[in-house]
Design an enzyme around this catalytic site. Structure first.
Site, PDB file in Angstrom:
ATOM      1  N   ARG A 170       8.148   4.104  -4.997  1.00  0.00           N
ATOM      2  CA  ARG A 170       8.222   3.083  -3.938  1.00  0.00           C
ATOM      3  C   ARG A 170       7.228   1.964  -4.203  1.00  0.00           C
ATOM      4  O   ARG A 170       7.530   0.788  -4.010  1.00  0.00           O
ATOM      5  CB  ARG A 170       7.976   3.717  -2.572  1.00  0.00           C
ATOM      6  CG  ARG A 170       8.152   2.718  -1.431  1.00  0.00           C
ATOM      7  CD  ARG A 170       8.157   3.393  -0.085  1.00  0.00           C
ATOM      8  NE  ARG A 170       6.882   4.043   0.207  1.00  0.00           N
ATOM      9  CZ  ARG A 170       6.682   4.854   1.255  1.00  0.00           C
ATOM     10  NH1 ARG A 170       7.672   5.098   2.090  1.00  0.00           N
ATOM     11  NH2 ARG A 170       5.500   5.400   1.466  1.00  0.00           N
ATOM     12  N   HIS A 227      -0.258 -21.279  -1.237  1.00  0.00           N
ATOM     13  CA  HIS A 227       0.792 -20.313  -0.916  1.00  0.00           C
ATOM     14  C   HIS A 227       1.481 -19.774  -2.163  1.00  0.00           C
ATOM     15  O   HIS A 227       1.753 -18.588  -2.252  1.00  0.00           O
ATOM     16  CB  HIS A 227       1.827 -20.949   0.020  1.00  0.00           C
ATOM     17  CG  HIS A 227       1.372 -21.026   1.453  1.00  0.00           C
ATOM     18  ND1 HIS A 227       0.282 -21.753   1.841  1.00  0.00           N
ATOM     19  CD2 HIS A 227       1.862 -20.451   2.585  1.00  0.00           C
ATOM     20  CE1 HIS A 227       0.121 -21.626   3.164  1.00  0.00           C
ATOM     21  NE2 HIS A 227       1.070 -20.848   3.638  1.00  0.00           N
ATOM     22  N   LYS A 278      -1.207 -18.065  14.372  1.00  0.00           N
ATOM     23  CA  LYS A 278      -1.548 -18.488  13.001  1.00  0.00           C
ATOM     24  C   LYS A 278      -2.192 -17.301  12.279  1.00  0.00           C
ATOM     25  O   LYS A 278      -3.381 -17.305  11.944  1.00  0.00           O
ATOM     26  CB  LYS A 278      -2.470 -19.708  13.029  1.00  0.00           C
ATOM     27  CG  LYS A 278      -2.469 -20.489  11.730  1.00  0.00           C
ATOM     28  CD  LYS A 278      -3.035 -21.868  11.921  1.00  0.00           C
ATOM     29  CE  LYS A 278      -3.262 -22.590  10.609  1.00  0.00           C
ATOM     30  NZ  LYS A 278      -2.057 -22.731   9.790  1.00  0.00           N
ATOM     31  N   ARG A 310      -7.083 -20.494  -2.611  1.00  0.00           N
ATOM     32  CA  ARG A 310      -5.957 -20.363  -1.688  1.00  0.00           C
ATOM     33  C   ARG A 310      -4.896 -21.439  -1.880  1.00  0.00           C
ATOM     34  O   ARG A 310      -5.173 -22.627  -1.787  1.00  0.00           O
ATOM     35  CB  ARG A 310      -6.455 -20.412  -0.241  1.00  0.00           C
ATOM     36  CG  ARG A 310      -5.341 -20.133   0.774  1.00  0.00           C
ATOM     37  CD  ARG A 310      -5.876 -20.260   2.194  1.00  0.00           C
ATOM     38  NE  ARG A 310      -4.876 -19.928   3.200  1.00  0.00           N
ATOM     39  CZ  ARG A 310      -3.947 -20.759   3.661  1.00  0.00           C
ATOM     40  NH1 ARG A 310      -3.878 -21.999   3.191  1.00  0.00           N
ATOM     41  NH2 ARG A 310      -3.093 -20.371   4.586  1.00  0.00           N
ATOM     42  N   GLU A 368      11.269 -24.250  10.546  1.00  0.00           N
ATOM     43  CA  GLU A 368       9.987 -24.766  10.054  1.00  0.00           C
ATOM     44  C   GLU A 368       9.893 -24.523   8.564  1.00  0.00           C
ATOM     45  O   GLU A 368      10.770 -23.890   7.965  1.00  0.00           O
ATOM     46  CB  GLU A 368       8.784 -24.162  10.793  1.00  0.00           C
ATOM     47  CG  GLU A 368       8.491 -22.723  10.474  1.00  0.00           C
ATOM     48  CD  GLU A 368       7.136 -22.242  11.022  1.00  0.00           C
ATOM     49  OE1 GLU A 368       6.224 -23.054  11.271  1.00  0.00           O
ATOM     50  OE2 GLU A 368       6.996 -21.009  11.197  1.00  0.00           O
ATOM     51  N   TYR A 396       0.832  -1.195   0.000  1.00  0.00           N
ATOM     52  CA  TYR A 396       0.000   0.000   0.000  1.00  0.00           C
ATOM     53  C   TYR A 396       0.867   1.246   0.000  1.00  0.00           C
ATOM     54  O   TYR A 396       2.081   1.176   0.249  1.00  0.00           O
ATOM     55  CB  TYR A 396      -0.950  -0.002   1.202  1.00  0.00           C
ATOM     56  CG  TYR A 396      -0.274   0.250   2.523  1.00  0.00           C
ATOM     57  CD1 TYR A 396       0.428  -0.752   3.187  1.00  0.00           C
ATOM     58  CD2 TYR A 396      -0.326   1.517   3.109  1.00  0.00           C
ATOM     59  CE1 TYR A 396       1.055  -0.495   4.391  1.00  0.00           C
ATOM     60  CE2 TYR A 396       0.294   1.779   4.318  1.00  0.00           C
ATOM     61  CZ  TYR A 396       0.991   0.758   4.954  1.00  0.00           C
ATOM     62  OH  TYR A 396       1.619   1.018   6.138  1.00  0.00           O
TER      63      TYR A 396
END
Ligand code: PDD
Length: 278
Positions: free
Chosen positions: A50, A101, A147, A99, A179, A31
């Site tokens: 930017r 990743h 999470k 969805r 992880e 943003y």
């Protein structure tokens, strides 16, 4: 109030985005906030630059950065904010897609949203007399135990794995494999099953805890401690656990085979035991 969304100027109450938007699901976006005085945008070029640099860094189409200033200008006009101070908010996300990743299919359009409002400076009294602040520990990036949907680093890591033809990316912190981008990591080292201890740098997986219990029930010694990235060549087995990856053996890391390059017996057994719970 007129806002801009994905190429259209429309009433703010009519502006809706998909719940599958990756900004909502993963914080997969960026943003800008900037000011205009009497319709003149302040520092518009550096704000656009930017945004462009951020879009390049995130591998999102950069055309929203080219539209930023003209769209802001049009919104100021449409909302009669060409007089006095106005604040412009712009957000771009990687768009809406089912969805996962890694990045959505090429051609998925980014979501582009701009909104303007009147700007009011802080009270003059504060500028004259000064304001107070407090200090806080810098815990940014250190709340991985929650999470949270702030998953942009995980998204970029997982995409890097996909681009390299791998399934998962393993995060290394201070030389320790802690992880995966959406999984926990376990290794068989000597006669122990080793995994990183619960702390604020990992998400303590429900699958992780279940698999550790299954391992203990099989008589395996579990140690919550470091898996050193430099010692991956010496582990007997390596695998990840998670709701979507279940118990997934890893047979290579960074192109180098793990042990003999085949799934190990404990991972295979734990997958069986885990699936038996279904
Ligand atoms: N993610 N670590 C991270 C960073 C994760 O995102 C996940 C799961 C895990 C494993 O947690 P669990 O065993 O409770 O699923 C560990 C989910 C599956 C996801 O984001 O899709």
């Amino acid at each position: 109030m007129q806002v801009y969304l994905n190429g259209a100027y429309l009433d703010a109450t009519m502006a809706t985005i998909s719940p599958d938007d990756r900004g909502f699901l993963f914080a997969d976006g960026l943003y800008e906030v900037f000011l205009a005085y009497d319709g003149r945008i302040l520092l518009g070029e550096p704000h656009a630059a930017r945004m462009r640099a951020g879009l390049v860094a995130l591998q999102i189409d950069t055309s929203p950065a080219d539209q930023l200033l003209p769209v802001a200008d049009r919104l100021l006009e449409l909302n009669q904010l060409r007089q006095g101070p106005a604040l412009i908010y712009a957000q771009v996300t990687r768009g809406a897609a089912p969805r996962r990743h890694s990045f959505p299919a090429p051609g998925t359009p980014p979501t582009v949203y701009l909104r303007v409002k009147q700007f009011a400076s802080q009270p003059a009294e504060l500028f004259a007399n000064g304001a107070a602040a407090i200090t806080v520990p810098d815990t940014r990036g250190s709340r991985c135990h929650v999470k949270s949907v702030a998953l942009l680093p995980n998204v970029l890591a997982n995409e890097a794995a996909h681009a390299a033809g791998a399934l998962e990316a393993l995060f290394v912190r201070d030389g320790v494999v802690i992880e995966g981008s959406h999984s926990n990591v376990m290794a068989v080292i000597g006669d122990q099953l080793v995994t990183y201890p619960p702390c604020n740098y990992i998400l303590t997986g429900v699958t992780r805890n279940c698999v550790l219990d299954l391992a203990r029930a099989l008589g395996v010694t579990v140690r919550e401690g470091p898996i050193f990235a430099s010692a991956l060549a010496d582990v007997q087995e390596l695998f990840v656990t998670g709701t979507t990856l279940e118990v997934m053996p890893l047979v290579s890391v960074d192109g180098r085979p793990v042990a003999d390059g085949r799934p190990g017996p404990l991972a295979t057994r734990l997958l069986q035991e885990y699936r038996r719970l279904a």
